[in-house]
Every structure is written in structure tokens, then in C-alpha cells.
Write an enzyme that holds these catalytic residues in place. Structure first.
Site, PDB file in Angstrom:
ATOM      1  N   TYR A 148      11.457 -10.384  -0.329  1.00 21.55           N
ATOM      2  CA  TYR A 148      12.688 -11.281  -0.687  1.00 21.55           C
ATOM      3  C   TYR A 148      11.997 -12.313  -1.554  1.00 21.55           C
ATOM      4  O   TYR A 148      10.750 -12.724  -1.546  1.00 21.55           O
ATOM      5  CB  TYR A 148      13.327 -11.929   0.571  1.00 21.55           C
ATOM      6  CG  TYR A 148      12.313 -12.279   1.568  1.00 21.55           C
ATOM      7  CD1 TYR A 148      12.037 -11.433   2.409  1.00 21.55           C
ATOM      8  CD2 TYR A 148      11.712 -13.672   1.568  1.00 21.55           C
ATOM      9  CE1 TYR A 148      11.084 -11.876   3.685  1.00 21.55           C
ATOM     10  CE2 TYR A 148      10.683 -13.837   2.312  1.00 21.55           C
ATOM     11  CZ  TYR A 148      10.389 -13.213   3.375  1.00 21.55           C
ATOM     12  OH  TYR A 148       9.546 -13.569   4.350  1.00 21.55           O
ATOM     13  N   GLY A 198       2.693   1.688   4.416  1.00 27.19           N
ATOM     14  CA  GLY A 198       1.628   0.423   4.868  1.00 27.19           C
ATOM     15  C   GLY A 198       2.151  -0.194   6.336  1.00 27.19           C
ATOM     16  O   GLY A 198       2.903   0.253   6.865  1.00 27.19           O
ATOM     17  N   ALA A 227       4.203  -2.691   6.663  1.00 25.66           N
ATOM     18  CA  ALA A 227       5.766  -2.782   6.595  1.00 25.66           C
ATOM     19  C   ALA A 227       6.490  -1.437   7.124  1.00 25.66           C
ATOM     20  O   ALA A 227       7.438  -1.898   7.892  1.00 25.66           O
ATOM     21  CB  ALA A 227       6.213  -3.326   5.327  1.00 25.66           C
ATOM     22  N   THR A 261       2.408 -13.007  11.057  1.00 21.95           N
ATOM     23  CA  THR A 261       2.296 -12.083   9.884  1.00 21.95           C
ATOM     24  C   THR A 261       0.907 -11.743   9.052  1.00 21.95           C
ATOM     25  O   THR A 261       0.064 -11.901   9.652  1.00 21.95           O
ATOM     26  CB  THR A 261       3.121 -13.129   9.088  1.00 21.95           C
ATOM     27  OG1 THR A 261       3.598 -12.481   7.917  1.00 21.95           O
ATOM     28  CG2 THR A 261       2.454 -14.303   8.367  1.00 21.95           C
ATOM     29  N   LYS A 273      -1.280  -8.580  11.876  1.00 19.81           N
ATOM     30  CA  LYS A 273      -0.452  -7.754  12.763  1.00 19.81           C
ATOM     31  C   LYS A 273      -1.152  -6.664  13.605  1.00 19.81           C
ATOM     32  O   LYS A 273      -0.739  -6.542  14.759  1.00 19.81           O
ATOM     33  CB  LYS A 273       0.682  -7.178  12.028  1.00 19.81           C
ATOM     34  CG  LYS A 273       1.566  -8.045  11.622  1.00 19.81           C
ATOM     35  CD  LYS A 273       3.047  -7.468  10.821  1.00 19.81           C
ATOM     36  CE  LYS A 273       3.898  -8.491  10.453  1.00 19.81           C
ATOM     37  NZ  LYS A 273       5.229  -7.913   9.709  1.00 19.81           N
ATOM     38  N   GLY A 282       6.665   3.480   0.588  1.00 16.22           N
ATOM     39  CA  GLY A 282       5.430   2.886   0.951  1.00 16.22           C
ATOM     40  C   GLY A 282       5.011   3.374   2.395  1.00 16.22           C
ATOM     41  O   GLY A 282       5.869   3.846   3.302  1.00 16.22           O
TER      42      GLY A 282
HETATM   43  P1  ATR Z   1       0.337  -4.207   4.141  1.00 17.98           P
HETATM   44  O1  ATR Z   1      -0.372  -3.742   5.481  1.00 17.98           O
HETATM   45  O2  ATR Z   1       0.252  -5.473   3.451  1.00 17.98           O
HETATM   46  O3  ATR Z   1       1.870  -3.559   3.999  1.00 17.98           O
HETATM   47  P2  ATR Z   1      -1.158  -1.881   3.011  1.00 17.98           P
HETATM   48  O4  ATR Z   1      -1.169  -1.268   4.396  1.00 17.98           O
HETATM   49  O5  ATR Z   1      -2.023  -2.046   1.986  1.00 17.98           O
HETATM   50  O6  ATR Z   1      -0.672  -3.509   3.158  1.00 17.98           O
HETATM   51  O7  ATR Z   1       0.336  -1.313   2.504  1.00 17.98           O
HETATM   52  C1  ATR Z   1       0.851  -1.349   1.081  1.00 17.98           C
HETATM   53  C2  ATR Z   1       1.597  -0.544   0.648  1.00 17.98           C
HETATM   54  O8  ATR Z   1       2.318  -0.605  -0.645  1.00 17.98           O
HETATM   55  C3  ATR Z   1       1.212   1.070   0.537  1.00 17.98           C
HETATM   56  O9  ATR Z   1       2.098   1.864   0.892  1.00 17.98           O
HETATM   57  C4  ATR Z   1       0.875   0.951  -0.934  1.00 17.98           C
HETATM   58  O10 ATR Z   1       0.570   1.976  -1.513  1.00 17.98           O
HETATM   59  P3  ATR Z   1      -0.755   3.167  -1.433  1.00 17.98           P
HETATM   60  O11 ATR Z   1      -0.935   3.677   0.128  1.00 17.98           O
HETATM   61  O12 ATR Z   1      -0.866   4.105  -2.338  1.00 17.98           O
HETATM   62  O13 ATR Z   1      -1.950   1.976  -1.769  1.00 17.98           O
HETATM   63  C5  ATR Z   1       1.899   0.165  -1.305  1.00 17.98           C
HETATM   64  N1  ATR Z   1       1.782  -0.366  -2.830  1.00 17.98           N
HETATM   65  C6  ATR Z   1       1.147  -1.531  -3.200  1.00 17.98           C
HETATM   66  N2  ATR Z   1       1.346  -1.839  -4.579  1.00 17.98           N
HETATM   67  C7  ATR Z   1       2.190  -0.717  -5.034  1.00 17.98           C
HETATM   68  C8  ATR Z   1       2.516  -0.218  -6.318  1.00 17.98           C
HETATM   69  N3  ATR Z   1       2.356  -0.966  -7.379  1.00 17.98           N
HETATM   70  N4  ATR Z   1       3.190   0.850  -6.629  1.00 17.98           N
HETATM   71  C9  ATR Z   1       3.377   1.622  -5.552  1.00 17.98           C
HETATM   72  N5  ATR Z   1       3.025   1.498  -4.216  1.00 17.98           N
HETATM   73  C10 ATR Z   1       2.293   0.312  -4.223  1.00 17.98           C
END
Ligand code: ATR
Length: 278
Positions: free
Chosen positions: A221, A133, A135, A65, A69, A131
């Protein structure tokens, strides 16, 4: 390491609050399989050495996790096609030839929950993933297999969503956009795959993406409603669900890779809901 009982676990940082030991413990009891499943809290700089040591000492499998990953995908000797697509691994398994297999069961977990537990048919539907990222990475390809009319990936940073959509466009109707481009009507299914909930925030998407019969699904969750679920309900959504089902279904897929049998998920989901609402 105890040679009699086969060793499994989840590796992450932080990982103390993971539900995986509870879930896999229930799977093992249900199926009569003898195994031990432990938490492994490991810093990114120690990840590779730790995993290699775990397997060299007889460990059989690990769930992976945040934040490991991608590192797990780099470490695996062999990737399944779905893990290769995702460039992210949530399940490592030692094989007969001692090579480490990397798989990604997140997408299958989400699809099982949507299709089998929530009876949602995505074929011909408009689906929005919020999103772009980690996930999102694991779930885009399995969702496209279900042939939605359109899969829109919307991200706060629009550029990331565009890149993402380009990576998957050979698989179906997928398009990336920023939040300000989401004015074009409501979606049948809206999936929150951002990490915003962790900070108690809600992505700034317009409420017009929701209609009363939309399913709003939070991959996150928590005990009680997540911020996204609260927002969805306030915005008129009659069916807002958090990702307990996905969590249990992805675990069942991992268990199947390791032990060759898929446990029943419903009793585990009921037990989790009970625990989470306690
Ligand atoms: P992870 O690998 O843990 O998913 P990540 O690759 O940084 O972490 O992805 C986080 C996702 O949540 C991204 O899509 C991020 O948007 P950005 O690419 O613009 O950073 C999104 N995210 C996190 N906090 C957010 C918020 N407050 N509002 C909208 N999107 C958010």
C-alpha cells in the site's frame, strides 16, 4: 516499564513508517482498552534478546514485521496451527503461564478484506498469487480454505513457486509456475504478494491474466496508486485495490488475540484512507 498500562508494539527493521501505532491507538480508544503501543526498530542480530527482555519486563504483545517473521516463529514457545503452516509469525502474545504464543494473522486479514469489505467470493474462482516469498507464506492456507477452483502461485524464480505449491497441496487445488507459464487465460482474482512495489517495479506478468471484471489486489500500500495498481488499471482492470484493508484486518485479529475483543475496522480504514490521501 509502567506497570499500570500494558505494553504492546511492533518490532521490525526498518519500522519508522509503520501505521500500526495509529491503527492500534484507534482500536484502543474505540474499545476503551488501556494500553500503550510503540515502535521497536531492532536489528536481526538483536531480535531474540530484545523480545525476551520485552516480555520479561511485563510486555504483553508484539506485532512482528519484516525481516523478523521467521525468527519470531523460532522464538515462540508455542505456535498456532496457522503460524506453524506459514512458518512465519506476525503476532506474539504472552500467555498466563508466561509462555510466548506465536500466531499469524496475515491470511485472516486478507480473507476478511476480500470477503467482508470487498464482497469477493473465492469459491470456484481462479485465483493467481504473484510472488513466493514471506508475504505469500501466510496467506496460501487461508485462501485455500475458501475453495477456489484453482490457486496458482507464480514467481519470477519458478523453482520457489513449485516448492511452495508442494508445501500446501494437501489443502486444495494449488499449483506453482514461472511467469512465462501464465499464458492460460485470465484470473478472477490476482494478488500481488511480491516486494517489487518497494523498488517501484511491477512483476513481469502478461496482461492477459487480467479481464475487466478481475479484482487486482496489491498486498502493498502507498499514498496514491502502487506501481502494480497503475499497471493493472492500464491493463484493463476495473477493480484494483491496495492492501490497506488487509493491514487493518490483520491488526484487528492481533488485537483480538491480545485483548479478547475484535474492534470495528471500518472507521479505522476510513481514517487511514483519509491520512494516506492527505
Ligand atoms: P519477503 O520475505 O520480504 O517477502 P522474499 O522472501 O525475498 O522477501 O520475497 C520477495 C518476493 O518478491 C519473491 O517472490 C520475489 O521473487 P524471487 O523469488 O524471484 O526473488 C518477488 N520479487 C521481488 N522483486 C520482484 C520483481 N521486481 N519482479 C518480480 N518479483 C519480484
Amino acid at each position: 516499564m509502567n506497570a499500570q498500562v500494558e505494553q504492546y508494539g511492533v518490532i521490525g527493521h526498518p519500522v519508522a513508517h509503520s501505521w500500526s501505532p495509529f491503527i492500534h491507538g484507534m482500536f484502543a480508544r474505540q474499545t476503551g482498552e488501556q494500553l500503550v503501543y510503540r515502535l521497536h526498530d531492532v536489528l536481526p542480530e538483536n531480535f531474540r534478546a530484545y523480545v525476551l527482555d520485552f516480555f520479561s519486563r511485563g510486555g504483553r504483545g508484539l506485532n512482528v514485521t519484516v525481516p523478523h517473521k521467521v525468527a519470531a516463529a523460532e522464538l515462540a514457545n508455542q505456535l498456532t496451527p496457522r503460524a506453524e503452516r506459514a512458518v512465519a509469525v506476525n503476532t506474539l502474545a504472552i500467555q498466563r503461564d508466561n509462555r510466548i504464543l506465536g500466531d499469524n494473522t496475515d491470511g485472516a486479514g486478507l480473507v476478511h478484506d476480500l470477503r467482508d469489505n470487498l464482497s469477493v467470493n473465492l469459491a470456484g474462482r481462479r485465483v493467481l498469487i504473484v510472488g513466493a516469498g514471506g508475504a505469500t507464506r501466510g496467506v496460501v492456507a487461508p485462501l485455500l480454505v475458501l475453495r477456489p477452483a484453482e490457486l496458482v502461485i507464480a514467481n519470477r524464480t519458478a523453482e520457489r513457486a513449485h516448492t511452495f505449491a508442494a508445501d500446501f497441496k494437501d489443502l486444495g487445488a494449488v499449483r506453482g509456475c514461472g511467469f512465462d507459464e501464465l499464458g492460460g487465460g485470465a484470473y478472477d482474482v490476482i494478488i500481488n504478494a511480491t516486494s517489487a512495489s518497494l523498488a517501484g517495479e511491477v512483476p513481469a506478468i502478461p496482461a492477459s491474466v487480467i479481464k475487466s471484471e478481475s479484482l487486482c489486489y496489491d498486498m502493498a500500500y502507498s499514498k496514491g496508486d502502487t506501481p502494480f495498481l497503475k499497471w493493472a488499471k492500464e491493463s484493463g482492470c476495473a477493480r484494483a485495490v491496495q492492501g490497506w484493508g488487509m493491514l487493518v484486518e490483520q491488526a484487528a485479529e492481533s488485537f483480538q488475540i491480545w485483548r479478547g475483543m475484535r474492534p470495528q475496522t471500518r472507521p479505522v480504514m476510513e481514517a487511514l484512507r483519509e491520512r494516506a490521501s492527505a
